[in-house]
Design an enzyme around this catalytic site. Structure first.
Site, PDB file in Angstrom:
ATOM      1  N   ARG A 144       0.874  -1.128  -0.143  1.00  0.00           N
ATOM      2  CA  ARG A 144      -0.120   0.420  -0.035  1.00  0.00           C
ATOM      3  C   ARG A 144       0.826   1.220   0.015  1.00  0.00           C
ATOM      4  O   ARG A 144       0.504   2.099   0.559  1.00  0.00           O
ATOM      5  CB  ARG A 144      -0.860  -0.138   1.333  1.00  0.00           C
ATOM      6  N   ARG A 201      -3.633   6.235   0.225  1.00  0.00           N
ATOM      7  CA  ARG A 201      -4.057   7.657   0.623  1.00  0.00           C
ATOM      8  C   ARG A 201      -2.876   8.237   1.836  1.00  0.00           C
ATOM      9  O   ARG A 201      -3.245   9.513   2.048  1.00  0.00           O
ATOM     10  CB  ARG A 201      -5.301   7.443   1.363  1.00  0.00           C
ATOM     11  N   ARG A 212      -6.415  11.721  -6.924  1.00  0.00           N
ATOM     12  CA  ARG A 212      -7.487  10.950  -6.841  1.00  0.00           C
ATOM     13  C   ARG A 212      -8.881  11.987  -6.787  1.00  0.00           C
ATOM     14  O   ARG A 212      -9.855  11.242  -7.103  1.00  0.00           O
ATOM     15  CB  ARG A 212      -7.448   9.987  -5.783  1.00  0.00           C
ATOM     16  N   ASP A 241      -6.445  -3.138  -8.024  1.00  0.00           N
ATOM     17  CA  ASP A 241      -7.182  -3.667  -6.805  1.00  0.00           C
ATOM     18  C   ASP A 241      -7.332  -5.036  -7.018  1.00  0.00           C
ATOM     19  O   ASP A 241      -7.483  -5.462  -8.288  1.00  0.00           O
ATOM     20  CB  ASP A 241      -8.821  -2.878  -6.847  1.00  0.00           C
ATOM     21  N   TYR A 293     -14.155 -12.357  -0.937  1.00  0.00           N
ATOM     22  CA  TYR A 293     -14.922 -11.198  -1.383  1.00  0.00           C
ATOM     23  C   TYR A 293     -15.989 -11.329  -2.157  1.00  0.00           C
ATOM     24  O   TYR A 293     -17.039 -10.890  -2.190  1.00  0.00           O
ATOM     25  CB  TYR A 293     -13.860 -10.232  -2.142  1.00  0.00           C
TER      26      TYR A 293
HETATM   27  O1  CP3 Z   1       0.043   0.608  -3.223  1.00  0.00           O
HETATM   28  C1  CP3 Z   1      -0.248  -0.460  -3.401  1.00  0.00           C
HETATM   29  O2  CP3 Z   1      -0.031  -1.368  -2.622  1.00  0.00           O
HETATM   30  C2  CP3 Z   1      -0.972  -0.748  -4.878  1.00  0.00           C
HETATM   31  C3  CP3 Z   1      -2.256  -0.713  -5.271  1.00  0.00           C
HETATM   32  C4  CP3 Z   1      -3.242  -1.827  -4.065  1.00  0.00           C
HETATM   33  C5  CP3 Z   1      -4.235  -1.264  -3.982  1.00  0.00           C
HETATM   34  N1  CP3 Z   1      -5.281  -2.442  -3.331  1.00  0.00           N
HETATM   35  C6  CP3 Z   1      -5.016   0.033  -4.073  1.00  0.00           C
HETATM   36  C7  CP3 Z   1      -6.070   0.504  -3.288  1.00  0.00           C
HETATM   37  C8  CP3 Z   1      -3.051  -3.070  -3.968  1.00  0.00           C
HETATM   38  C9  CP3 Z   1      -1.864  -4.145  -4.024  1.00  0.00           C
HETATM   39  C10 CP3 Z   1      -4.232  -3.500  -3.308  1.00  0.00           C
HETATM   40  C11 CP3 Z   1      -4.514  -4.988  -2.679  1.00  0.00           C
HETATM   41  C12 CP3 Z   1      -5.864  -5.101  -2.280  1.00  0.00           C
HETATM   42  N2  CP3 Z   1      -6.969  -4.388  -2.226  1.00  0.00           N
HETATM   43  C13 CP3 Z   1      -5.824  -6.058  -1.054  1.00  0.00           C
HETATM   44  C14 CP3 Z   1      -4.832  -6.931  -0.589  1.00  0.00           C
HETATM   45  C15 CP3 Z   1      -3.861  -6.232   0.384  1.00  0.00           C
HETATM   46  C16 CP3 Z   1      -4.281  -6.149   1.738  1.00  0.00           C
HETATM   47  O3  CP3 Z   1      -4.507  -4.953   2.265  1.00  0.00           O
HETATM   48  O4  CP3 Z   1      -4.413  -7.087   2.280  1.00  0.00           O
HETATM   49  C17 CP3 Z   1      -7.135  -6.002  -0.607  1.00  0.00           C
HETATM   50  C18 CP3 Z   1      -7.780  -6.817   0.434  1.00  0.00           C
HETATM   51  C19 CP3 Z   1      -7.912  -4.970  -1.694  1.00  0.00           C
HETATM   52  C20 CP3 Z   1      -9.411  -4.689  -1.438  1.00  0.00           C
HETATM   53  C21 CP3 Z   1      -9.617  -3.282  -1.075  1.00  0.00           C
HETATM   54  N3  CP3 Z   1      -9.171  -2.327  -1.886  1.00  0.00           N
HETATM   55  C22 CP3 Z   1     -10.297  -2.860   0.194  1.00  0.00           C
HETATM   56  C23 CP3 Z   1     -10.909  -3.681   1.294  1.00  0.00           C
HETATM   57  C24 CP3 Z   1     -10.318  -1.557   0.020  1.00  0.00           C
HETATM   58  C25 CP3 Z   1     -11.047  -0.526   1.002  1.00  0.00           C
HETATM   59  C26 CP3 Z   1     -10.221  -0.349   1.928  1.00  0.00           C
HETATM   60  C27 CP3 Z   1      -9.148   0.762   1.899  1.00  0.00           C
HETATM   61  O5  CP3 Z   1      -8.012   0.596   2.226  1.00  0.00           O
HETATM   62  O6  CP3 Z   1      -9.487   1.695   1.372  1.00  0.00           O
HETATM   63  C28 CP3 Z   1      -9.594  -0.997  -0.994  1.00  0.00           C
HETATM   64  C29 CP3 Z   1      -9.434   0.177  -1.929  1.00  0.00           C
HETATM   65  C30 CP3 Z   1      -8.042   0.491  -2.271  1.00  0.00           C
HETATM   66  N4  CP3 Z   1      -7.135  -0.073  -3.045  1.00  0.00           N
HETATM   67  C31 CP3 Z   1      -7.641   2.018  -2.248  1.00  0.00           C
HETATM   68  C32 CP3 Z   1      -6.222   1.873  -2.581  1.00  0.00           C
HETATM   69  C33 CP3 Z   1      -5.230   3.192  -2.752  1.00  0.00           C
HETATM   70  C34 CP3 Z   1      -7.922   2.927  -1.451  1.00  0.00           C
HETATM   71  C35 CP3 Z   1      -9.002   3.714  -2.513  1.00  0.00           C
HETATM   72  C36 CP3 Z   1      -9.001   5.382  -2.164  1.00  0.00           C
HETATM   73  O7  CP3 Z   1     -10.036   5.500  -1.379  1.00  0.00           O
HETATM   74  O8  CP3 Z   1      -8.421   6.043  -2.970  1.00  0.00           O
END
Ligand code: CP3
Length: 343
Positions: A26, A30, A39, A75, A152
């Site tokens: 991550r 954010r 964004r 994602d 999911y």
């Molecule tokens: O920086 C990075 O790691 C690259 C991009 C990336 C994102 N999601 C962007 C993202 C990666 C590798 C992921 C993987 C991901 N997505 C996982 C596995 C990693 C982990 O944390 O175990 C999971 C479970 C998800 C599913 C997901 N995506 C959720 C549950 C959420 C909401 C919670 C949250 O953190 O906002 C997301 C959204 C998400 N994916 C954001 C980002 C940057 C936030 C989006 C935003 O509000 O701008």
């Protein structure tokens, strides 16, 4: 002359003789003010599918934090669309899929779209990122494990304890196994599309590995993770959260590296698994604490892996959005300033 950049791919191959390379799960999110600005005004999924935006988000942490690898901005739920499911993003919740897949009958309704076509925007993102990355900074692609994707898709969203997922798992073992096989097929194509477009390493996220009792994890998850890893022609990192209690069971997997969460001592992980790279595993909440604490904890971890030619520095899970950005810089600084003979 500037010092050479720590070599991420060399560490995955077990032949890194320099300082350990660093990236963060991550890292492109954010926590970075520049990401939040980029964004602004764009829906998350539109953002993921717009190559200029997603590529820029991928490059931000390389530029601003100086990490040694980039991870594709995408994602883990994007492949759901290749199965004909609706995907949308709810602010404050995350990605939501519908309809939920709660039985073999539901799974039989799924489509099998051409993955490379449905997710073709990823190839555009990957090509742009590769063109924009500095020399020596590889790009990591990623996918969920079939199990974590199932989690999911069955619930429709993250839900505590994942009751519908567990119900399907136990109520219809054969039907659920067939569903996992279908997801594995989709994910193999999803991974291959990324490799063809140019990712140089690949991480399989198994965020919900922790939900299964070990025997079921061995039976349902590991063989399918192996099939996915075998389909991917670049070094693979398998990050299975919550598997510390039986970590050595992951070691026989034919993957380049295992990701460790923070519930295992990294030195102990090394004793329990030699012959592959290890990645991790600072407790990400250490980054809420002040810089002195971040340095102390980071150096303690690096001391344990001193001289290990197959070690990649990372957190034990993703950066939380509310971690102050200056603390992320303090972590990077702690990694870079560490020397084997520090006081
Ligand atoms: O920086 C990075 O790691 C690259 C991009 C990336 C994102 N999601 C962007 C993202 C990666 C590798 C992921 C993987 C991901 N997505 C996982 C596995 C990693 C982990 O944390 O175990 C999971 C479970 C998800 C599913 C997901 N995506 C959720 C549950 C959420 C909401 C919670 C949250 O953190 O906002 C997301 C959204 C998400 N994916 C954001 C980002 C940057 C936030 C989006 C935003 O509000 O701008």
């Amino acid at each position: 002359m500037s010092t050479p950049r720590p070599d991420f791919l060399a560490a995955l191959a077990g032949r890194n003789d320099g300082p350990p390379p660093l990236w963060m799960m991550r890292q492109a999110g954010r926590t970075l003010a520049s990401y939040r600005k980029l964004r602004e005004g764009t829906d998350f999924l539109t953002f993921c599918k717009t190559p200029e935006l997603a590529a820029e988000a991928t490059l931000l942490p390389v530029r601003e934090l100086g990490v040694d690898a980039a991870i594709l901005f995408a994602d883990i739920l994007l492949p759901a669309e290749a199965l004909g499911l609706e995907l949308h993003f709810e602010e404050g919740v995350g990605p939501v899929t519908s309809p939920p897949v709660r039985s073999a009958a539901d799974a039989a309704q799924l489509q099998r779209r051409d993955v490379a076509e449905t997710c073709d925007y990823l190839a555009g993102v990957i090509r742009r990122v590769r063109a924009g990355l500095p020399e020596g900074v590889p790009l990591i692609g990623f996918a969920p494990s079939p199990w974590t994707l199932a989690a999911y898709l069955v619930e429709g969203r993250a839900r505590k304890g994942f009751p519908a997922l567990k119900t399907f798992t136990y109520a219809d073992p054969a039907g659920f196994a067939a569903f996992l096989d279908l997801l594995t097929d989709t994910l193999c194509a999803y991974g291959q599309l990324q490799v063809e477009a140019g990712v140089q390493a690949f991480q399989i996220f198994d965020t919900w590995a922790e939900l299964l009792p070990p025997p079921l994890f061995y039976e349902l998850v590991l063989p399918r993770v192996q099939r996915l890893a075998d389909a991917i022609d670049v070094p693979v990192i398998y990050f299975a959260k919550g598997t510390a209690a039986f970590f050595e069971q992951l070691c026989p997997l034919r993957v380049a590296a295992l990701g460790c969460d923070w519930t295992i001592d990294i030195a102990e992980a090394r004793q329990r698994c030699s012959g592959k790279a290890l990645q991790g595993n600072l407790d990400p909440t250490v980054l809420y604490a002040p810089a002195e604490a971040i340095q102390r904890e980071t150096w303690a971890m690096l001391d344990k892996m001193q001289g290990d030619r197959a070690y990649v520095v990372n957190l034990g899970h993703g950066l939380a959005p509310d971690i102050p950005e200056s603390h992320v810089h303090a972590f990077v600084e702690a990694v870079r300033s560490w020397t084997p003979d520090h006081e």
